[in-house]
Design a protein around this motif. Structure first.
Motif, PDB file in Angstrom:
ATOM      1  N   GLN A  63      55.310  46.389 127.289  1.00  0.00           N
ATOM      2  CA  GLN A  63      55.330  47.213 126.094  1.00  0.00           C
ATOM      3  C   GLN A  63      55.406  46.361 124.824  1.00  0.00           C
ATOM      4  O   GLN A  63      54.841  46.725 123.795  1.00  0.00           O
ATOM      5  N   GLN A  64      56.054  45.217 124.925  1.00  0.00           N
ATOM      6  CA  GLN A  64      56.186  44.345 123.756  1.00  0.00           C
ATOM      7  C   GLN A  64      54.851  43.721 123.381  1.00  0.00           C
ATOM      8  O   GLN A  64      54.532  43.586 122.195  1.00  0.00           O
ATOM      9  N   ASP A  65      54.043  43.363 124.377  1.00  0.00           N
ATOM     10  CA  ASP A  65      52.770  42.692 124.114  1.00  0.00           C
ATOM     11  C   ASP A  65      51.600  43.653 124.003  1.00  0.00           C
ATOM     12  O   ASP A  65      50.521  43.263 123.557  1.00  0.00           O
ATOM     13  N   LEU A  66      51.792  44.894 124.435  1.00  0.00           N
ATOM     14  CA  LEU A  66      50.678  45.834 124.515  1.00  0.00           C
ATOM     15  C   LEU A  66      50.335  46.372 123.125  1.00  0.00           C
ATOM     16  O   LEU A  66      51.188  46.904 122.421  1.00  0.00           O
ATOM     17  N   LYS A  67      49.089  46.237 122.739  1.00  0.00           N
ATOM     18  CA  LYS A  67      48.611  46.821 121.491  1.00  0.00           C
ATOM     19  C   LYS A  67      48.252  48.277 121.760  1.00  0.00           C
ATOM     20  O   LYS A  67      47.536  48.579 122.718  1.00  0.00           O
ATOM     21  N   GLN A  68      48.736  49.159 120.898  1.00  0.00           N
ATOM     22  CA  GLN A  68      48.581  50.583 121.183  1.00  0.00           C
ATOM     23  C   GLN A  68      48.434  51.367 119.889  1.00  0.00           C
ATOM     24  O   GLN A  68      49.150  51.122 118.915  1.00  0.00           O
ATOM     25  N   PRO A  69      47.513  52.350 119.844  1.00  0.00           N
ATOM     26  CA  PRO A  69      47.361  53.195 118.650  1.00  0.00           C
ATOM     27  C   PRO A  69      48.620  54.012 118.412  1.00  0.00           C
ATOM     28  O   PRO A  69      49.461  54.159 119.298  1.00  0.00           O
ATOM     29  N   PRO A  70      48.783  54.568 117.220  1.00  0.00           N
ATOM     30  CA  PRO A  70      50.000  55.331 116.904  1.00  0.00           C
ATOM     31  C   PRO A  70      50.039  56.669 117.652  1.00  0.00           C
ATOM     32  O   PRO A  70      49.011  57.275 117.941  1.00  0.00           O
ATOM     33  N   THR A  71      51.264  57.105 117.930  1.00  0.00           N
ATOM     34  CA  THR A  71      51.503  58.401 118.569  1.00  0.00           C
ATOM     35  C   THR A  71      52.617  59.107 117.813  1.00  0.00           C
ATOM     36  O   THR A  71      53.692  58.542 117.617  1.00  0.00           O
ATOM     37  N   ILE A  72      52.365  60.335 117.346  1.00  0.00           N
ATOM     38  CA  ILE A  72      53.380  61.133 116.670  1.00  0.00           C
ATOM     39  C   ILE A  72      54.432  61.551 117.694  1.00  0.00           C
ATOM     40  O   ILE A  72      54.134  62.179 118.705  1.00  0.00           O
ATOM     41  N   MET A  73      55.702  61.222 117.435  1.00  0.00           N
ATOM     42  CA  MET A  73      56.789  61.526 118.357  1.00  0.00           C
ATOM     43  C   MET A  73      57.646  62.701 117.892  1.00  0.00           C
ATOM     44  O   MET A  73      58.223  63.403 118.713  1.00  0.00           O
ATOM     45  N   LYS A  74      57.743  62.913 116.569  1.00  0.00           N
ATOM     46  CA  LYS A  74      58.604  63.972 116.056  1.00  0.00           C
ATOM     47  C   LYS A  74      58.056  64.446 114.726  1.00  0.00           C
ATOM     48  O   LYS A  74      57.624  63.629 113.903  1.00  0.00           O
ATOM     49  N   GLN A  75      58.076  65.763 114.518  1.00  0.00           N
ATOM     50  CA  GLN A  75      57.573  66.311 113.259  1.00  0.00           C
ATOM     51  C   GLN A  75      58.240  67.648 113.009  1.00  0.00           C
ATOM     52  O   GLN A  75      58.761  68.285 113.918  1.00  0.00           O
ATOM     53  N   SER A  76      58.236  68.077 111.757  1.00  0.00           N
ATOM     54  CA  SER A  76      58.812  69.368 111.399  1.00  0.00           C
ATOM     55  C   SER A  76      57.918  70.491 111.900  1.00  0.00           C
ATOM     56  O   SER A  76      56.737  70.291 112.223  1.00  0.00           O
ATOM     57  N   VAL A  77      58.489  71.684 111.954  1.00  0.00           N
ATOM     58  CA  VAL A  77      57.749  72.837 112.457  1.00  0.00           C
ATOM     59  C   VAL A  77      56.661  73.225 111.459  1.00  0.00           C
ATOM     60  O   VAL A  77      56.704  72.871 110.275  1.00  0.00           O
ATOM     61  N   LYS A  78      55.680  73.987 111.951  1.00  0.00           N
ATOM     62  CA  LYS A  78      54.553  74.365 111.100  1.00  0.00           C
ATOM     63  C   LYS A  78      55.012  75.221 109.923  1.00  0.00           C
ATOM     64  O   LYS A  78      54.612  74.973 108.787  1.00  0.00           O
ATOM     65  N   ASN A  79      55.793  76.261 110.200  1.00  0.00           N
ATOM     66  CA  ASN A  79      56.315  77.122 109.138  1.00  0.00           C
ATOM     67  C   ASN A  79      57.745  76.700 108.866  1.00  0.00           C
ATOM     68  O   ASN A  79      58.669  77.043 109.610  1.00  0.00           O
ATOM     69  N   TYR A  80      57.925  75.949 107.807  1.00  0.00           N
ATOM     70  CA  TYR A  80      59.188  75.263 107.538  1.00  0.00           C
ATOM     71  C   TYR A  80      59.839  75.906 106.318  1.00  0.00           C
ATOM     72  O   TYR A  80      59.350  75.760 105.192  1.00  0.00           O
ATOM     73  N   ILE A  81      60.930  76.646 106.552  1.00  0.00           N
ATOM     74  CA  ILE A  81      61.669  77.292 105.466  1.00  0.00           C
ATOM     75  C   ILE A  81      62.954  76.506 105.253  1.00  0.00           C
ATOM     76  O   ILE A  81      63.695  76.243 106.204  1.00  0.00           O
ATOM     77  N   VAL A  82      63.241  76.128 103.996  1.00  0.00           N
ATOM     78  CA  VAL A  82      64.393  75.279 103.699  1.00  0.00           C
ATOM     79  C   VAL A  82      65.358  76.020 102.792  1.00  0.00           C
ATOM     80  O   VAL A  82      64.981  76.942 102.058  1.00  0.00           O
TER      81      VAL A  82
END
Length: 1174
Positions: free
Chosen positions: A35-54
């Motif tokens: 994993q340290q040497d492996l080149k890898q494209p980005p992957t989204i791991m966490k994001q806010s919900v689509k309809n986000y009320i604050v």
């Protein structure tokens, strides 16, 4: 084996790794160095919900986390345009993250940051996108001020109090309370609707006793706002008029509602009326889904959670009270935002390999699929000759280094969208070894052995094994190399010792690792402890003699009843035995000797029974009864194969009853861990058997011995034995295709049993195509046991087949079955329904058939509905029960017989044609009348005996006369055991329902047969037999008051009573005078009082009553008393006491001499009276 336990996880990981490699694409192992040497494209791991009320009181945090190598950088778009974070001092981005924080300590309004945000994670190999995040600020607007006039309403009328809360974000939660902050009680009459309004089905006078205020609670701000309260003025009447139901919500006779798949469906019906209407729900053309549907708000709300397409249709709510019924139809449409069928997944490919990305989604309407690469539409991206876009699939051929990228699939329709990122990473890595280097593996002789060599590389390296650095690769015979690199030695021998080298090579290089193997002799217990009995106070000794490999140190430990044995000062242990001196009752139990070496362990057990001295008498010992056998010991596995293994054990003692059978059980730890199941049985003279096993199961075994007494306890489990995986052998059963709706076909089957899976990742491939049409096979891969084919034509045949697959390959295909898509309501109805040959109980019916193509489904039958409309018998009431009879006929002129009709009745009928789910419109209705028939038996027939020579017969008319009654017929005969007399006949008019029969012989029994008559003939007989009336039984029923003996007895009793009464009167007449001087000598009672002149007054409750008459003497003559009451002054107030003595007021005013009398004061019971006469 211990070495197997140490390396099981590593073996399993490397096995899965190379299975995945074979399937291509490559799954990169979670090895830190790779994993340290492996080149890898980005992957989204966490994001806010689509309809986000604050919450406007908090800082705004919009999350975006991603991984990749190199570490990705982040940027944002707001409302489709680049969002320059550096220019806004309120906005910051977290380090090594794309998460935005917007603070308002220095001012600013959160509303200014509302909009649509999207995060971009970028590195050298591609760009990954987050969902479009719609940011909105929670709002809790104030309730507009209003003045509410009192609401005037007539008692019994309906009422709606509107709430109309201010629109909030999210919408507020509404509820009703009074001015005392008490909740408004809700019931079937008064309840709140889904819109927050308060509904009264009818108003009562007591409703004016409170006020009504609507409250709105805003979730984000945790505030509650209230509306000015309503006050009610209820106009009461002397008599409140009842009313039929009407709907307050919804209005009209029908409405419609659209709901999205997987959301919650809420349907509401609130009705007015007096009495309060009851609400019921139905679904037209089907049943309400019992497991999903819930009724709330006193049955006024129907709720279905997680709506699916099958829940669409017409729902009917019905409101009724005793004055009437109304209905409202709600037409529910189920639409669907896009949902995944096949979500694209990341692909790791080696140069020149082939792969594909599949993005398959469904929805209603059908979603549109759009591909992007690195955030840009794929149409506008640079041309790639190795890439081909085919709708929802992108195919990659002969990929090259440098073509790595992140692909986005956007599936959208009018109800929403799905966005998925999947990278294609073209990876070139030279071979690497993943396991520890230069391992030393010690194994037991004759055991199956595995040498692990996990590796990785891209492209997939080729792996070979060598022994002692010589010869060509090891494979075949005693050796087997798995695709994950593991080397299996089927039965390790001394000559297999040595150094094994595994070499992984590809075009980018090679890597190797070494494993040293040592083969050891097994540890064995050559003299196991034996069951024994010991006298209390004696010494018991268990022997456990062991042999083992000289290079392996062993340890011996003892347990008692499966718990470590505490030796203390009394118990003695040496290398080969355990001694228990001075045995007592607490020493009784099962002792286990456990021998453990570095790589194996085994144990043996024996039971100690503590006896009294007399129990060891030889004559007693020889008379011991047979007992259950001891459990088998020393289970050993050998001769391993892909689907079999040899199990060997040592039988336990049989306890005077030979072992007849061994039962082998197994337990596996994947599907039902801890549950022991029977595998097979073997004769009692065997102790080594080959077990036939299923693939991909981690077994352990135990053995139970059986003799004539019963089963032994199970043996200790064997070491675990894991069979290798294989493609499924079984074919799913119960494959069928049928339509649950008119435009679909559900393909269902029974899933494979757990032990039929044969490997991980079990799934099913289902094929279907139109029958008798030149059409290619359609197929789908399913994890469950059901697939629905949508948008089919009505009731067309399909050819269907299925195959089970796992990671090791595909199982056999099933035979082809024929399924059908869904049915619809038949379009044509039978015509010209008519009857002929009408009889009293049957009729021939005829009709014109329908075109079978109009049935729109499988032709089931022509279904005749018929009912008895009325009877031609005057005054006879009938139940109009509708009955059904089916006729299966495909002839041009169909006909059938309808039987079991009631005679002399008027009937109606109509016919429909039916498929499996629906019926057509009814045919013409036909009326016909059945002819007169013979009547049923009389409703009852009773026999009573009125006297010794008369029998009373009584009966009732038949329930079904089946015509006009003309009379009754009675036949009877004498019955004497098996002999019967000749029949005698009596007939009666139809209005006669009783008969008196004189019998010449009182002891005879009779059998009667009663039947009703019509013009057609005699009906069914009602047979009864008279009871056996004996003379004695009859006499017992005569009035006892007329019997001579009873009259004599009563006269004697009367005479005795008369004599006793006379004696009592004589006794009383003799006790008329009571001298006071004699009385003065008697002790005074508590109630006696002394006068001033010395006289005594004896009071009773009756002192003021005059004495009635005088007493009669024994001879019957009337004799006046010698003393006159007048002579005693006041007189007239005396009376007789309970003992017959006279009590009066005696004074000294009179000159009259006191006269002596009888002073007897004895009670006047009959006994005392008799004694006094003597």
């Amino acid at each position: 084996m211990l070495w197997q336990d140490k390396h099981a996880a590593l073996t399993f990981m490397s096995l899965l790794l190379l299975l995945w490699q074979e399937a291509a694409p490559i799954e990169v192992p979670e090895d830190p160095k790779i994993q340290q040497d492996l080149k890898q494209p980005p992957t989204i791991m966490k994001q806010s919900v689509k309809n986000y009320i604050v919450d406007p009181r908090d800082n705004i945090i919009i999350e975006c986390e991603a991984k990749g190598n190199p570490v990705p950088t982040f940027s944002w778009r707001r409302n489709g345009k680049f969002f320059n974070i550096g220019k806004d001092p309120r906005v910051t981005m977290r380090k090594r993250s794309g998460t935005l924080e917007i603070g308002f300590r220095s001012g600013g309004r959160p509303e200014d940051y509302e909009g649509e945000y999207q995060c971009f994670a970028t590195n050298d190999f591609g760009v990954s996108l987050s969902n479009k995040i719609l940011l909105r600020v929670s709002k809790a607007p104030l309730w507009p001020k209003e003045v509410l006039e009192p609401v005037s309403v007539t008692e019994g009328s309906p009422l709606v109090l509107p709430c109309n809360p201010p629109p909030g974000l999210p919408p507020p939660f509404t509820f009703w309370m009074d001015s005392n902050m008490s909740p408004i009680p809700q019931d079937k009459r008064v309840s709140m609707g889904l819109n927050g309004d308060l509904y009264f089905s009818n108003v009562l006078a007591q409703d004016a006793n409170t006020d009504y205020s609507c409250k709105a609670r805003f979730l984000f701000t945790h505030t509650i706002q209230e509306k000015n309260p309503y006050k009610l003025k209820v106009q009461t009447n002397r008599k409140v008029a009842e009313s039929t139901p009407t709907f307050l919500s919804p209005s009209g006779s029908e409405s419609s509602k659209m709901v999205l798949r997987d959301e919650q469906l809420l349907l509401e019906c609130i009705a007015a009326g007096l009495p309060t209407p009851i609400i019921k729900w139905f679904k037209k053309g089907g049943e309400l889904p019992g497991q999903k549907v819930k009724f709330e708000n006193f049955n006024k709300t129907l709720k279905i959670v997680s709506v699916s397409e099958e829940d669409a249709g017409e729902y009917v709510c019905m409101a009724n009270n005793h004055l009437g019924t109304i209905r409202h139809s709600i037409f529910v449409q189920v639409k669907a935002a896009p949902y995944w069928l096949v979500k694209p997944s990341d692909q790791v490919l080696a140069p020149e390999e082939t792969g594909r990305l599949i993005c398959r989604a469904n929805g209603n309407p059908k979603p549109h699929i759009e591909w992007l690469v690195n955030g840009q539409p794929i149409e506008s991206s640079p041309t790639n000759p190795n890439r081909q876009v085919l709708g929802d699939t992108i195919i990659f051929r002969s990929v090259q280094i440098g073509s790595s990228a992140v692909y986005q699939c956007n599936a959208s329709n009018e109800h929403g969208y799905l966005l998925a990122n999947a990278f294609v990473n073209v990876l070139d890595l030279p071979p690497r070894m993943l396991g520890p280097k230069n391992q030393l593996i010690k194994v037991i002789k004759n055991n199956r052995t595995f040498l692990d060599c996990p590796f990785f590389g891209s492209p997939l390296p080729e792996l070979r094994w060598f022994k002692n650095g010589q010869g060509s690769g090891l494979d075949g015979g005693q050796y087997r190399v798995y695709i994950n690199g593991t080397l299996e030695i089927k039965r390790a021998q001394a000559e297999d010792e040595g150094t094994y080298t595994c070499v992984a090579s590809s075009i980018l290089g090679k890597a190797e690792n070494q494993v040293r193997l040592e083969v050891k002799e097994p540890t064995r217990i050559i003299q196991a402890p034996e069951h024994q009995s010991a006298i209390r106070g004696s010494t018991a000794r268990f022997t456990c003699r062991v042999t083992s490999d000289p290079s392996l140190p062993v340890s011996v430990a003892w347990m008692k009843d499966d718990k470590p044995l505490y030796l203390g000062w009394r118990l003695k242990k040496d290398d080969e035995s355990l001694s228990i001196p001075n045995v007592n009752e607490g020493d009784e139990g099962t002792y286990t000797c456990t021998v453990k070496s570095e790589i194996d362990q085994l144990s043996a057990s024996a039971r100690l029974t503590v006896l009294e001295v007399a129990t060891l008498n030889p004559s007693v010992s020889s008379a011991l009864l047979p007992a259950r056998p001891d459990p088998p010991m020393d289970l050993d596995l050998s001769d391993p194969a892909a689907r079999s293994v040899r199990l060997t054990w040592i039988p336990g003692k049989d306890h005077r009853s030979p072992i007849t059978e061994f039962l082998v059980q197994f337990e596996e730890d994947r599907w039902e861990p801890g549950r022991w199941q029977n595998l097979s049985s073997y004769p009692g003279d065997l102790n080594s058997v080959i077990l036939q096993l299923a693939p991909f199961v981690n077994y352990q075994f135990r053995v139970i011995a059986i003799n004539s007494v019963g089963q032994s306890d199970p043996s200790r489990p064997s070491p675990r034995y894991k069979t290798t995986g294989a493609a499924p052998d079984a074919i799913p059963k119960g494959l069928r295709g049928w339509g649950s709706r008119k435009d679909n076909m559900e393909i269902t089957w029974e899933p494979l049993l757990d032990l039929e899976r044969n490997g991980p990742n079990l799934h099913y491939i289902v094929w279907w195509r139109r029958k008798d049409v030149e059409e290619e096979w359609n197929n789908v891969t399913i994890l469950g046991a059901k697939h629905v084919v949508h948008n089919t034509e009505i009731y067309v045949p399909y050819e269907i087949k299925i195959q089970a697959r796992n990671e090791f390959g595909a199982g056999p295909e099933s035979n082809m079955v024929i399924g059908y898509s869904g049915e619809d309501k038949p379009t044509d109805a039978p015509t010209d329904l008519r009857v002929s040959k009408v009889d009293s109980t049957k009729v021939i019916i005829h009709w014109n058939p329908v075109d079978l193509n109009s049935v729109q489904g499988e032709f089931k039958e022509y279904r005749l509905y018929y009912w008895r409309e009325s009877s031609q018998v005057p005054g006879l009431v009938v139940i109009k029960e509708k009955k059904v009879k089916g006729f299966y006929s495909t002839t041009v002129k169909p006909s059938g017989m309808l039987s079991d009709l009631v005679p002399y009745s008027n009937y109606k009928m109509f016919m429909v044609v039916a498929n499996n789910r629906f019926e057509s419109q009814p045919s013409n209705t036909v009326e016909f009348t059945t002819k007169e028939g013979v009547p049923d038996a009389p409703r009852f027939f009773k026999i009573n005996r009125r006297s010794l020579d008369t029998i009373h017969l009584e009966w009732a008319k038949p329930l079904e006369p089946n015509g006009i009654l003309t009379g009754y017929q009675l036949k009877y005969q004498t019955v004497n055991g098996s002999k019967v007399g000749p029949f005698q006949l009596e007939t009666f008019f139809p209005n006669v329902t009783e008969f008196f029969l004189r019998v010449p012989d009182r002891s005879s029994r009779y059998k009667f047969f009663l039947s009703a008559l019509t013009q057609v003939g005699k009906g069914e007989d009602y047979a009864e037999e008279s009871p056996h009336f004996t003379n004695e039984a009859y006499i017992d029923q005569v009035d006892i008051a007329t019997q001579g003996w009873f009259i004599g007895l009563m006269c004697a009793i009367a005479l005795i009573i008369l004599i006793l009464l006379i004696v009592c009167f004589i006794k009383r007449s003799r006790g008329g005078k009571y001298p006071v001087r004699d009385k003065k000598d008697l002790p005074l009672d508590a109630v006696d009082q002394k006068d001033q002149d010395g006289s005594f007054d004896y009071h009773s409750d009756e002192d003021n009553k005059p004495l009635q008459g005088s007493q009669t003497s024994l001879d019957g003559n009337v004799k006046e008393s010698d003393d006159s009451l007048v002579d005693y002054g006041e007189g007239g107030d005396g009376q007789f006491n309970e003992d017959g003595s006279f009590i009066g007021q005696y004074t000294v005013k009179k000159d009259k001499d006191e006269t002596e009398g009888n002073e007897s004061s004895e009670a006047t019971s009959p006994v005392n009276a008799i004694y006094s006469l003597g």
